[in-house]
Design an enzyme around this catalytic site. Structure first.
Site, short mmCIF file in Angstrom:
data_model
loop_
_atom_site.label_atom_id
_atom_site.label_comp_id
_atom_site.label_asym_id
_atom_site.label_seq_id
_atom_site.Cartn_x
_atom_site.Cartn_y
_atom_site.Cartn_z
N HIS A 101 0.80 -1.22 0.00
CA HIS A 101 0.00 0.00 0.00
C HIS A 101 0.83 1.28 0.00
O HIS A 101 0.29 2.37 0.09
CB HIS A 101 -1.00 -0.01 1.16
CG HIS A 101 -2.27 -0.72 0.80
ND1 HIS A 101 -2.27 -1.86 0.03
CD2 HIS A 101 -3.57 -0.45 1.05
CE1 HIS A 101 -3.52 -2.26 -0.16
NE2 HIS A 101 -4.33 -1.42 0.45
N ASP A 169 -6.46 5.01 9.18
CA ASP A 169 -7.81 5.09 8.60
C ASP A 169 -8.19 3.77 7.94
O ASP A 169 -9.26 3.22 8.19
CB ASP A 169 -7.87 6.21 7.55
CG ASP A 169 -7.67 7.57 8.18
OD1 ASP A 169 -7.81 7.68 9.42
OD2 ASP A 169 -7.36 8.53 7.44
N GLU A 283 -10.32 14.09 13.26
CA GLU A 283 -9.63 14.32 11.99
C GLU A 283 -10.27 15.54 11.34
O GLU A 283 -11.04 16.27 11.98
CB GLU A 283 -9.69 13.08 11.07
CG GLU A 283 -8.78 11.95 11.55
CD GLU A 283 -8.45 10.90 10.51
OE1 GLU A 283 -8.80 11.08 9.32
OE2 GLU A 283 -7.84 9.87 10.88
#
Ligand code: FAD
Ligand code: NAG
Ligand code: NAG
Ligand code: NAG
Ligand code: NAG
Ligand code: NAG
Length: 517
Positions: A101, A169, A283
């Site tokens: 990722h 996240d 956030e």
């Protein structure tokens, strides 16, 4: 998830095959001059498909082919592989690959061996995921495979009513991959990044040695590896701190058209980090008038409010969404409700532009959809830590000028603050030298091969910060020269280099970071 990963990889094949041959290294069955250990032949793959998967990541911009992919069955397999390279006259590179990722080829290695860490995690013990994540009898920590995904850690720990306290996240990242960077998210202001919630690690160094390390034992290696970008060893096990898990979450988004009001409210919230009644998560997102419906953001709001939001975004050009969450149990829902109401009264968002959801803790943590593998994209991301002293200037020069003027950004733009005192300066990760700094993430998505203009935008952002004297640090950095890395590390460079000489003197590990190679 293994199936999704495979699909993701296969969907990239079409793209890969159109690459010009100059971008793909010439193939060889041994690495360079070194033979690979014969004991590992059952787990070494040299077929084209395996190599193409290992030469692709989420960024889909860099493609470098290894000589082979290893599916380690055990820590010993990893040690054997690295020792074999270390003892060879012309060592080959070894890159651990978590879930691939990263966005700039950091888990790739030309003509070396990519270690598929998911294989280690699938092979721990003989019962799959249950041995992948082992919770201590007193439920205060879990021993987790370096190749485990955070979603697996969540699933296993929740069965016992506990969970880690700080999250990224997306949960479809590996433990070893996240700990090699920092692992940040909405709980970081209160509990620090994931690297600050590790008691102990098992690491295979660049000499092939298997070392158990902690703050008390081989502490140099422990601190070097946390945020160490894979440079000092392969993380094969991590001991992660756990706490009792809440049942449900009150989850809110509130909109602001004025940046200072937005960031003042965010900072008011994180100032309460040490209070027992602090919010649990914060956030923030930037909503842009970029022609695409801000689906991800607006779907949070009741449909009748969406036109109001859309026209506000059109009118102002930029709107900011503050996102907070408060955890609760059936036993304390009323108190937590009062707390949420009291918080809302103190916040200065645009009147009426707030929405709340009430979801399970699992649903809240697993809120980011897994990237859709059927449509290949590139992800020319830019992740920055912005010191509080420069954040207003950053908003003016970057958000309200460069990004609005360029008007190409598609994808989430995150903007939220955290407290430096929750980070440990002994660890390798680099952050701004101020008590409060913001994570700013430009998570752009482009059509395949349309990414250069996004990288130009990223470069313009960095150039502006340099000119304006805003001392940002890159997170998940993709610096491409050693000079840039030296500047990135600043006063930490000497120590970083010294740790490299001690634990990976032949520059074998994660060469795709382009720090030493
Ligand atoms: C959609 C999405 C959302 C994200 N959200 C967040 C977020 O909220 N917060 C955040 O902090 N990050 C986030 N990330 C970034 C993520 O932390 C990085 O991609 C990170 O690299 C982890 O991914 P991975 O496990 O796939 O590791 P990879 O990308 O496979 O590897 C990353 C680097 O770590 C090295 N490495 C991998 N495993 C190990 C190991 N076991 N031991 C030593 N080195 C290793 C690799 O060689 C490589 O250099 C997100 C990424 C994506 C795509
Ligand atoms: C985690 O648990 C959920 C719900 O029980 C399940 O749907 C999901 O497949 C699990 N995911 C993983 C990666 O184990
Ligand atoms: C380190 O050792 C001290 C004293 O022996 C102990 O109190 C502490 O808990 C240990 N820390 C870790 C992280 O193991
Ligand atoms: C911060 O904590 C104080 C003391 O508990 C409380 O009065 C105040 O409302 C809190 N502020 C926020 C923004 O949570
Ligand atoms: C950005 O471009 C889109 C079309 O691509 C347009 O709809 C939008 O108005 C533009 N926004 C700004 C701020 O210029
Ligand atoms: C939920 O309950 C557990 C114990 O049952 C407690 O330890 C935990 O702190 C509670 N969480 C919240 C958010 O109230």
């Amino acid at each position: 998830m293994a199936k999704t990963t495979l699909l993701l990889a296969v969907s990239f094949l079409a793209t890969m095959l159109t690459l010009s041959s100059s971008q793909v290294a010439p193939l060889s069955l041994t690495t360079t001059t070194c033979p690979l250990p014969p004991e590992l032949s059952p787990v070494l793959l040299t077929d084209q498909t395996s190599k193409l998967i290992a030469s692709t990541d989420y960024g889909n911009m860099v493609h470098v082919q290894p000589a082979a992919v290893a599916n380690p069955r055990s820590v010993d397999d990893i040690s054997l592989l690295i020792k074999s390279s270390y003892s060879c006259c012309d060592p080959y590179g070894v890159a651990a690959r978590g879930n691939g990722h990263c966005t700039k080829g950091q888990a790739m290695v030309r003509n070396g061996v990519v270690l598929n860490m998911r294989s280690l995690s699938n092979n721990v013990g003989n019962a799959g995921s249950s041995n992948n994540v082992v919770v201590s009898p007193d439920r205060t920590f879990a021993d987790v495979s370096g190749g485990a995904l955070w979603i697996e850690v969540l699933n296993e720990t929740l069965k016992l009513g506990v969970a880690p306290v700080t999250w990224t996240d997306l949960l479809y990242l590996t433990v070893g991959g996240a700990l090699s960077n920092a692992g940040i998210g909405g709980q970081t202001f209160r509990f620090g990044p994931q690297i600050a919630n590790v008691h102990e690690l098992d690491v295979v160094t660049g000499k092939g040695e298997i070392v158990t390390c902690s703050a008390n034992k081989s502490s140099e290696l422990f601190y070097a590896v946390l945020g160490g970008l894979g440079q000092f060893g392969v993380i094969t096990r991590a001991r992660i701190a756990l706490a009792p898990a809440p049942q449900r979450v009150k989850w809110m988004r509130l909109l602001y058209s004025d940046f200072t009001t937005f960031s003042n409210d965010q900072e008011k919230i994180i100032a309460n980090y040490s209070q027992p009644d602090s919010v649990d998560y914060i956030e923030g997102q930037v909503l842009l008038d970029n022609g695409t419906p801000n689906l991800w953001e607006t779907s949070f709001f009741p449909t009748e409010v969406v036109p109001t939001i859309t026209s506000l975004v059109k009118e102002k050009g930029v709107v900011y969404a503050l996102e907070v969450a408060i955890y609760y149990n059936s036993t304390n829902e009323e108190i937590k409700d009062q707390q949420m109401k009291q918080l809302i009264r103190q916040l200065k968002n645009e009147r009426g532009l707030a929405a709340m959801k009430d979801v399970t803790y699992y649903k809240f943590l697993d809120r980011i959809p897994v990237p859709d593998p059927s449509i290949p994209h590139s992800h020319p991301w830019l992740n920055l830590f912005v010191p509080k002293s420069g954040v207003s200037k950053f908003n003016d020069g970057v958000v309200r000028d460069i990004i609005m003027r360029t008007n190409i950004t598609v994808g989430p733009v995150l903007f939220y603050p955290m407290n430096r005192n929750k980070w440990d300066d002994k660890m390798s990760v680099v952050i701004p030298d101020e008590e409060i700094f913001y994570a700013f993430s430009l998570l752009s998505q482009s059509n395949v091969d349309d990414w250069p203009k996004y990288l130009d935008q990223n470069a313009a952002v960095l150039a502006h910060c340099e000119e304006a004297g805003i001392e940002v640090k890159q997170y998940l950095a993709g610096h491409s020269t050693q000079q840039d890395w030296i500047k990135h590390f600043g006063p930490k460079w000497a120590g970083f280099q010294q740790m490299k000489a001690q634990f990976d003197p032949k520059f074998i590990l994660s060469p795709g970071q382009k720090i030493f190679n």
